[in-house]
Design a protein around this motif. Sequence first.
Motif, short mmCIF file in Angstrom:
data_model
loop_
_atom_site.label_atom_id
_atom_site.label_comp_id
_atom_site.label_asym_id
_atom_site.label_seq_id
_atom_site.Cartn_x
_atom_site.Cartn_y
_atom_site.Cartn_z
N GLY A 1 0.78 -1.23 0.00
CA GLY A 1 0.00 0.00 0.00
C GLY A 1 0.81 1.27 0.00
N ILE A 2 1.98 1.26 -0.64
CA ILE A 2 2.81 2.46 -0.61
C ILE A 2 2.32 3.49 -1.62
CG2 ILE A 2 4.85 1.42 0.42
CD1 ILE A 2 6.08 1.12 -2.31
N SER A 3 2.23 4.71 -1.14
CA SER A 3 1.80 5.84 -1.95
C SER A 3 2.71 7.02 -1.66
CB SER A 3 0.35 6.23 -1.62
OG SER A 3 -0.52 5.16 -1.92
N VAL A 4 2.95 7.82 -2.70
CA VAL A 4 3.81 8.99 -2.59
C VAL A 4 3.18 10.13 -3.38
CG1 VAL A 4 6.09 9.97 -3.11
CG2 VAL A 4 5.90 7.58 -2.39
N THR A 5 3.12 11.29 -2.74
CA THR A 5 2.62 12.50 -3.40
C THR A 5 3.73 13.54 -3.36
OG1 THR A 5 0.37 12.01 -2.68
CG2 THR A 5 0.82 14.27 -3.36
N ARG A 6 4.00 14.16 -4.49
CA ARG A 6 4.99 15.23 -4.59
C ARG A 6 4.38 16.41 -5.31
NH1 ARG A 6 6.82 12.80 -1.10
NH2 ARG A 6 8.80 11.73 -0.98
N SER B 1 0.67 5.14 -6.26
CA SER B 1 -0.61 4.93 -5.58
C SER B 1 -0.80 3.46 -5.22
CB SER B 1 -1.75 5.39 -6.49
OG SER B 1 -3.00 5.12 -5.90
N ASP B 2 -0.83 3.17 -3.93
CA ASP B 2 -1.16 1.85 -3.41
C ASP B 2 -0.33 0.73 -4.07
OD1 ASP B 2 -2.55 0.25 -1.61
OD2 ASP B 2 -4.07 -0.28 -3.09
N ALA B 3 0.96 0.99 -4.21
CA ALA B 3 1.85 0.01 -4.85
C ALA B 3 2.35 -1.01 -3.83
CB ALA B 3 3.04 0.73 -5.48
N GLY C 1 7.04 5.28 -11.74
CA GLY C 1 7.32 5.13 -10.32
C GLY C 1 8.29 4.02 -9.96
N LYS C 2 8.97 3.45 -10.94
CA LYS C 2 9.89 2.33 -10.67
C LYS C 2 11.01 2.75 -9.71
CE LYS C 2 10.90 2.00 -15.02
NZ LYS C 2 10.06 3.04 -15.63
N THR C 3 11.66 3.85 -10.00
CA THR C 3 12.74 4.32 -9.15
C THR C 3 12.23 4.68 -7.77
OG1 THR C 3 14.01 5.10 -11.05
CG2 THR C 3 14.59 6.04 -8.92
N THR C 4 11.05 5.26 -7.70
CA THR C 4 10.47 5.61 -6.40
C THR C 4 10.23 4.36 -5.56
OG1 THR C 4 9.43 7.59 -7.35
CG2 THR C 4 8.52 6.77 -5.28
N VAL C 5 9.71 3.31 -6.18
CA VAL C 5 9.50 2.05 -5.45
C VAL C 5 10.82 1.52 -4.91
CG1 VAL C 5 8.87 -0.39 -5.71
CG2 VAL C 5 7.38 1.39 -6.65
N VAL C 6 11.85 1.50 -5.75
CA VAL C 6 13.15 0.99 -5.32
C VAL C 6 13.71 1.84 -4.18
CG1 VAL C 6 15.56 0.64 -6.04
CG2 VAL C 6 13.69 -0.12 -7.51
N ARG C 7 13.63 3.15 -4.32
CA ARG C 7 14.15 4.03 -3.26
C ARG C 7 13.41 3.82 -1.94
NH1 ARG C 7 17.49 7.99 -4.20
NH2 ARG C 7 16.45 9.43 -2.77
N ILE C 8 12.11 3.57 -2.00
CA ILE C 8 11.34 3.31 -0.78
C ILE C 8 11.74 1.97 -0.17
CG2 ILE C 8 9.02 2.78 0.07
CD1 ILE C 8 8.01 5.00 -1.85
N VAL C 9 11.83 0.95 -0.98
CA VAL C 9 12.18 -0.39 -0.49
C VAL C 9 13.57 -0.38 0.15
CG1 VAL C 9 12.75 -2.72 -1.27
CG2 VAL C 9 10.62 -1.67 -1.98
N LEU C 10 14.50 0.41 -0.39
CA LEU C 10 15.85 0.47 0.15
C LEU C 10 15.94 1.36 1.38
CD1 LEU C 10 17.96 0.74 -3.12
CD2 LEU C 10 17.63 -1.25 -1.66
N GLY C 11 14.88 2.09 1.69
CA GLY C 11 14.91 2.98 2.84
C GLY C 11 15.52 4.33 2.55
N LYS D 1 10.87 7.75 2.21
CA LYS D 1 9.73 7.25 2.99
C LYS D 1 8.45 7.46 2.21
CE LYS D 1 11.64 7.93 7.56
NZ LYS D 1 11.51 6.74 8.32
N PRO D 2 7.56 6.46 2.23
CA PRO D 2 6.27 6.64 1.55
C PRO D 2 5.36 7.53 2.41
CG PRO D 2 6.32 4.52 2.64
CD PRO D 2 7.69 5.14 2.82
N ASP D 3 4.42 8.18 1.76
CA ASP D 3 3.42 8.96 2.50
C ASP D 3 2.44 8.03 3.20
OD1 ASP D 3 4.50 11.44 1.69
OD2 ASP D 3 3.42 11.30 -0.22
N ARG D 4 2.18 6.90 2.56
CA ARG D 4 1.31 5.86 3.14
C ARG D 4 1.89 4.51 2.81
NH1 ARG D 4 -2.06 9.03 0.45
NH2 ARG D 4 -2.55 7.49 -1.14
N GLY D 5 1.52 3.53 3.62
CA GLY D 5 1.95 2.15 3.38
C GLY D 5 3.10 1.75 4.29
N GLU D 6 3.48 0.49 4.18
CA GLU D 6 4.53 -0.06 5.03
C GLU D 6 5.52 -0.86 4.21
OE1 GLU D 6 3.57 -1.27 9.23
OE2 GLU D 6 1.73 -1.85 8.17
N VAL D 7 6.76 -0.88 4.69
CA VAL D 7 7.82 -1.67 4.08
C VAL D 7 8.42 -2.55 5.16
CG1 VAL D 7 10.04 -1.63 2.89
CG2 VAL D 7 8.33 0.13 2.39
#
Length: 148
Positions: free
Chosen positions: A16-21, A28-30, A49-59, A62-68
């Motif tokens: 459920g990761i989401s990011v708003t910029r 949205s809800d990835a 959003g591929k790079t954003t997903v990778v950056r979030i997963v690597l820490g 931070k996503p606006d919503r969701g958990e890793v």
Amino acid sequence: MTDRFPNAEILIEAEGISVTRRGKEILSDAGVRVRSGEIVTLIGPNGAGKTTVVRIVLGLMKPDRGEVFRRPGLVVGYMPQRLHIDPTLPLTVGRFLALGAGRGRAQAPDRTTGVLEEVGAGTVMDTPLEAVSGGEFQRVLLARALLR
């Protein structure tokens, strides 16, 4: 990012990761799940959003919503698309790779040389970073990711 993990086979899971910029939702809800032994490829058009997903997963972000969730002790090598290094910084390839070892670890020179050879950049160890070609720099970045 949380280090709790119910299933030892799962290395990384994002839900459920989401990011708003700048008022625009760019993710949205990835979600993604990586299990031990899997090879994962993210594909999609530019801006998906591929790079954003990778950056979030690597820490790294931070996503606006969701958990890793990441398995405790997991170490991930990451090769960025681009990396700007100030050309006036007197840094050899070997020193750059040593700085990338992370968490206070030093790399054995033989291992560093071996990884550089593996990626086809075995001759640049003592070369100033600003003097390597673009292709050699990409190989050095790959070696850095592999060394982690």
